[in-house]
Design a protein around this motif. Sequence first.
Motif, PDB file in Angstrom:
ATOM      1  N   GLN A 224       0.848  -1.183   0.000  1.00 32.90           N
ATOM      2  CA  GLN A 224       0.000   0.000   0.000  1.00 32.90           C
ATOM      3  C   GLN A 224       0.886   1.236   0.000  1.00 32.90           C
TER       4      GLN A 224
ATOM      5  N   ASN B 147       1.502   6.990   1.897  1.00 37.15           N
ATOM      6  CA  ASN B 147       0.848   8.301   1.989  1.00 37.15           C
ATOM      7  C   ASN B 147       1.813   9.399   2.414  1.00 37.15           C
TER       8      ASN B 147
ATOM      9  N   TRP C 125      -4.137  -3.795  13.259  1.00 36.97           N
ATOM     10  CA  TRP C 125      -3.798  -2.564  12.558  1.00 36.97           C
ATOM     11  C   TRP C 125      -2.286  -2.411  12.409  1.00 36.97           C
TER      12      TRP C 125
ATOM     13  N   SER D 282      -0.472   7.288   9.625  1.00 33.63           N
ATOM     14  CA  SER D 282      -1.532   6.581   8.897  1.00 33.63           C
ATOM     15  C   SER D 282      -1.810   5.220   9.518  1.00 33.63           C
TER      16      SER D 282
ATOM     17  N   TYR E 121      -3.676   1.300   8.770  1.00 32.78           N
ATOM     18  CA  TYR E 121      -4.117   0.339   7.758  1.00 32.78           C
ATOM     19  C   TYR E 121      -4.667  -0.898   8.461  1.00 32.78           C
TER      20      TYR E 121
ATOM     21  N   LEU F 285      -2.281  -6.123   3.861  1.00 35.01           N
ATOM     22  CA  LEU F 285      -2.701  -4.777   4.253  1.00 35.01           C
ATOM     23  C   LEU F 285      -3.938  -4.353   3.485  1.00 35.01           C
TER      24      LEU F 285
ATOM     25  N   GLU G 102      -6.783  -1.204   2.575  1.00 37.70           N
ATOM     26  CA  GLU G 102      -6.591   0.189   2.185  1.00 37.70           C
ATOM     27  C   GLU G 102      -6.528   1.085   3.416  1.00 37.70           C
ATOM     28  N   MET G 103      -5.777   2.169   3.308  1.00 38.03           N
ATOM     29  CA  MET G 103      -5.581   3.092   4.422  1.00 38.03           C
ATOM     30  C   MET G 103      -6.926   3.534   4.991  1.00 38.03           C
ATOM     31  N   ALA G 104      -7.049   3.442   6.326  1.00 41.85           N
ATOM     32  CA  ALA G 104      -8.309   3.801   6.975  1.00 41.85           C
ATOM     33  C   ALA G 104      -8.346   5.271   7.373  1.00 41.85           C
TER      34      ALA G 104
ATOM     35  N   SER H 156      -5.551   9.023   8.054  1.00 42.43           N
ATOM     36  CA  SER H 156      -4.224   9.615   8.076  1.00 42.43           C
ATOM     37  C   SER H 156      -4.308  11.033   8.623  1.00 42.43           C
TER      38      SER H 156
END
Length: 345
Positions: free
Chosen positions: A84, A87, A102, A114, A116, A124, A126-128, A130
């Motif tokens: 992933q 960010n 997490w 961030s 995940y 992993l 997708e980013m939850a 940030s």
Amino acid sequence: MTSAYILSGSYAAAEQAGITLWELELSSGALTKKAAIAGVERPSFLAVHPTGRTFAAVSETGNGEVIAYWINPQSGAIQELNRQSANGDHPAHVTIDEDGQWALTVTYSGATVSAYPLLADGSLGEMADSKRHEGTGADTDRQDAAHPHSIFQMPGTNRFFVSDLGMDAIIRYRLDMHTGKLEQEALVKTEPGAGPRHMAFHPSASFAYGVNELNSTVSVYKLDGNQLEEVQTLSTVPETFSGNNTAAEIVVSDDGQFVYVSNRGHNSLAVFGVAEGLLNALGHRDAGGAGPRHFTLVNNSTWMIIANEQSGTISSKKIDDNGMPGETAYSVQTIEPVCVRPLKY
């Protein structure tokens, strides 16, 4: 148990084997390469899942990534699961929460924090969420902007502390364990120009310890609930040392009696005794190489493993009954090692 397993991360190029699995012989401290995997540029920092079957790494590059892996230490198999975006530029740290739900990362140049989700197979999601830091510090060269350097979970809670080297601050976040949302709750400033880098928690007392990279100090924090109160700061280098130094990693022994800090420049391990949470300096031991960026204590043993970035060595040292690291028992050459993690299995 006659051996343990250690994972190392590095500043290797993508075509080089940057993540390595080592077998540590507990009787002698000998390190033997069991497996290695390439394909990631600068796979610096690692975090092992509580099950010991998967781990995460960050690719510390511009527009960096976080990568999940499956591992079987006995067979020496390592397999990438997925990636992933981190960010932000230059992700410097990753941690996996105690329940293995997490993965949380910080980007040093991107100034982001961030979260995940970790899926059932260890990959992993997708980013939850940030958050981005903004701020500066007293050192115009190193603290021209916010630089979150690490994120550590306060044991037994859903609180995470981010040491921001650029802001001279430690920032507390609450993680919603269901949604992955991050809420900034508090900010504690360090001494101007300190450059907080990493943290460690006492295993039984309400104290935390922070290593400050830029002024080579260790700060002691009393924990009042989730609040940090700085109560002591000590130098990590001898008074007689006049060279350049940056402090790097900090570790508390399993029994809570000792705190260790690595010094890059002095190339040493500073050893502190713990009495009622406070520290007293016990002395220094050589790091077994140059540029000790990271080190770890191996669970249920007396071994310390040190990643010496500048000399390209990973060294083992046995801790004596007085908490002092001994002479280097064993040393292996590898590519710019910057992280060592015991593998739970």
